[in-house]
Scaffold this active site. Structure first.
Site, short mmCIF file in Angstrom:
data_model
loop_
_atom_site.label_atom_id
_atom_site.label_comp_id
_atom_site.label_asym_id
_atom_site.label_seq_id
_atom_site.Cartn_x
_atom_site.Cartn_y
_atom_site.Cartn_z
N TRP A 104 0.72 -1.35 -0.23
CA TRP A 104 -0.15 -0.36 0.19
C TRP A 104 0.76 1.50 0.09
O TRP A 104 0.09 2.18 -0.54
CB TRP A 104 -1.41 0.02 1.28
CG TRP A 104 -2.16 -1.25 0.99
CD1 TRP A 104 -2.34 -2.03 1.84
CD2 TRP A 104 -3.53 -1.00 -0.33
NE1 TRP A 104 -3.58 -2.66 1.37
CE2 TRP A 104 -4.13 -2.55 0.08
CE3 TRP A 104 -3.42 -0.51 -1.63
CZ2 TRP A 104 -5.06 -2.55 -0.88
CZ3 TRP A 104 -4.57 -0.30 -2.60
CH2 TRP A 104 -4.97 -1.69 -1.84
N ASP A 173 -1.35 6.70 6.09
CA ASP A 173 -3.09 5.94 5.85
C ASP A 173 -3.16 4.66 7.11
O ASP A 173 -2.01 3.89 7.81
CB ASP A 173 -2.13 5.18 4.83
CG ASP A 173 -2.98 3.80 4.41
OD1 ASP A 173 -4.21 3.91 4.83
OD2 ASP A 173 -3.15 3.27 2.75
N LYS A 197 -12.70 -1.18 6.90
CA LYS A 197 -11.77 -2.64 7.73
C LYS A 197 -12.35 -2.25 8.89
O LYS A 197 -12.45 -3.56 10.54
CB LYS A 197 -10.21 -2.18 7.00
CG LYS A 197 -9.96 -2.61 6.09
CD LYS A 197 -8.56 -1.96 5.37
CE LYS A 197 -8.87 -1.87 4.14
NZ LYS A 197 -8.67 -2.62 3.81
C1 PLP Z 1 -3.27 0.22 3.74
C2 PLP Z 1 -4.75 0.16 2.49
N1 PLP Z 1 -4.76 1.22 1.97
C3 PLP Z 1 -5.21 1.54 1.18
C4 PLP Z 1 -6.47 0.91 1.05
C5 PLP Z 1 -7.24 0.68 -0.52
O1 PLP Z 1 -7.93 1.47 -0.14
P1 PLP Z 1 -9.39 1.24 -1.56
O2 PLP Z 1 -10.37 0.44 -1.76
O3 PLP Z 1 -11.12 2.08 -0.55
O4 PLP Z 1 -8.68 2.48 -2.37
C6 PLP Z 1 -6.30 -0.66 1.25
C7 PLP Z 1 -6.83 -1.66 1.25
O5 PLP Z 1 -8.25 -1.80 0.35
C8 PLP Z 1 -5.41 -0.70 2.82
O6 PLP Z 1 -5.65 -1.95 3.54
#
Ligand code: PLP
Length: 362
Positions: A104, A173, A197
């Site tokens: 991520w 994040d 989550k």
């Molecule tokens: C730490 C983290 N950042 C970003 C995301 C991406 O999020 P989204 O699908 O809402 O863009 C996720 C999971 O999907 C995640 O676990």
């Protein structure tokens, strides 16, 4: 009800049962409103109260100082990957530092590169994303606007045990650990999390931003991409994700009833310990992806001795109502996401199954 299983999905993920029940109870008619939350105007008095209460809950739980704005945005965490550098570093003579500790943060850095100059000051790629940096490994860039981190890498199950000590404001994040422990907000320029989550359903992203960061937003940006414009309108520049905000209100009400984030943290550490102790006692049958010091208490990523056993494990677990234990497609193996809403009984059931499975298959 009897059909509900222990759901270890990484996201969208398990929600607290009392939250689901309350939402079910109120779905046809929000008390005193004559209609469902799904049917009322975001400009209505009732929704205004929900928005204000959700913000107040977030402020109280995370101890957010007054000089931070709390926003409920759309587009998921991925939109923030781009929007943050777009607002803070694009078209300015300033760069930003990125700490890459898994999928991520790697993705966030690659999106940021499309907007401005970034410096990757740590990247654990060679080791396979098994750890976070120690403070002394982080040499920040003089004049950089922020230091970007991902608090908990959901896929690898690698988590900061405490906020890194750097001389820049952190941009974080916290998608897969928001509300799982207290945070020291003063270290952050921006703390954000998609909701699906630990905070609610997909479709709403919580963004907490210090006023000087809000002020940095580029005036040349389209309104929906400008934090300044979004903050000025209190997340109501357009129709906000009303249902998501309502569920986040119920989740944060529930968190307060649980005793707040310190109480949640203690429960989370205890739940994670149940699994890691079983793993450590398995003589190498189960292997955790993360180095011991950086193991996540939200996402327990591990594997078995072979892919065949991984498959067998996940199949047999289903018979015990333990579902969604597959690892992310990029790393394979298993992942047990044990967010706030996963009851201790679910973790105990998984632990007991793991012990039995290892006995039979080791
Ligand atoms: C730490 C983290 N950042 C970003 C995301 C991406 O999020 P989204 O699908 O809402 O863009 C996720 C999971 O999907 C995640 O676990």
């Amino acid at each position: 009800m009897s059909e509900r299983k222990y759901n270890f999905s990484a996201g969208p993920a398990v929600l607290p049962l009392p939250v689901l029940k309350k939402a079910q109870e109120e779905l046809l008619c929000l008390p005193g409103c004559g209609a469902s939350i799904l049917e009322i105007s975001h400009r209505s008095k009732q929704f205004g109260e929900i928005l204000a209460q959700t913000k107040a809950n977030v402020r109280e739980l995370l101890n957010v100082p007054e000089n931070y704005k709390i926003m409920f945005l759309q587009g998921g965490a991925l939109t923030q990957f781009a929007m943050i550098p777009m607002n803070i570093i694009r078209n300015r003579e300033v760069s930003a530092d990125y700490v890459v500790t898994g999928n991520w943060s790697k993705k966030a850095a690659s999106e940021a590169k499309t907007q401005g100059k970034i410096n990757v000051i740590f990247d654990d790629k060679e080791e396979g994303y098994v750890r976070k940096p120690k403070d002394e490994e982080l040499r920040t860039t003089p004049g950089a606007a922020y230091c970007y981190i991902c608090a908990n890498e959901t896929i690898e199950g690698v988590q900061f045990q405490k906020e890194p000590n750097v001389d820049l404001p952190l941009v974080c994040d916290a998608s897969s650990e928001i509300f799982s422990r207290p945070v020291n907000m003063e270290k952050y320029g921006i703390l954000y999390a998609c909701a699906q989550k630990n905070a609610g359903p997909a479709g709403v992203t919580l963004v907490i931003m210090r006023d000087d960061f809000v002020e940095m937003s580029g005036d040349d940006l389209p309104s929906m991409f400008s934090y300044k414009k979004l903050a000025e309108k209190d997340s109501m520049l357009n129709t906000p994700p009303t249902f998501g905000i309502y569920i986040m209100k119920l989740v944060t009400d529930w968190l307060k009833e649980q005793g707040g984030l310190q109480a949640m943290y203690e429960k989370n550490l205890e739940k994670a310990k149940l699994l890691y102790d079983a793993i450590d006692a398995s003589n190498g049958f189960y292997r955790v992806h993360a180095n011991k010091e950086y193991r996540s208490f939200m996402n327990v990523s591990f594997r078995l001795p072979s892919e065949e056993l991984d498959k067998k494990f996940q199949e047999e677990a289903k018979a015990y109502d333990l579902v969604s234990l597959n690892g992310h497609r990029s790393v394979g193996g298993e992942r047990a996401s044990i967010y706030n809403a996963m009851p201790r009984e679910g973790v105990v059931a998984l632990r007991d199954f793991m012990v039995e499975f290892a006995k039979k298959n080791a």
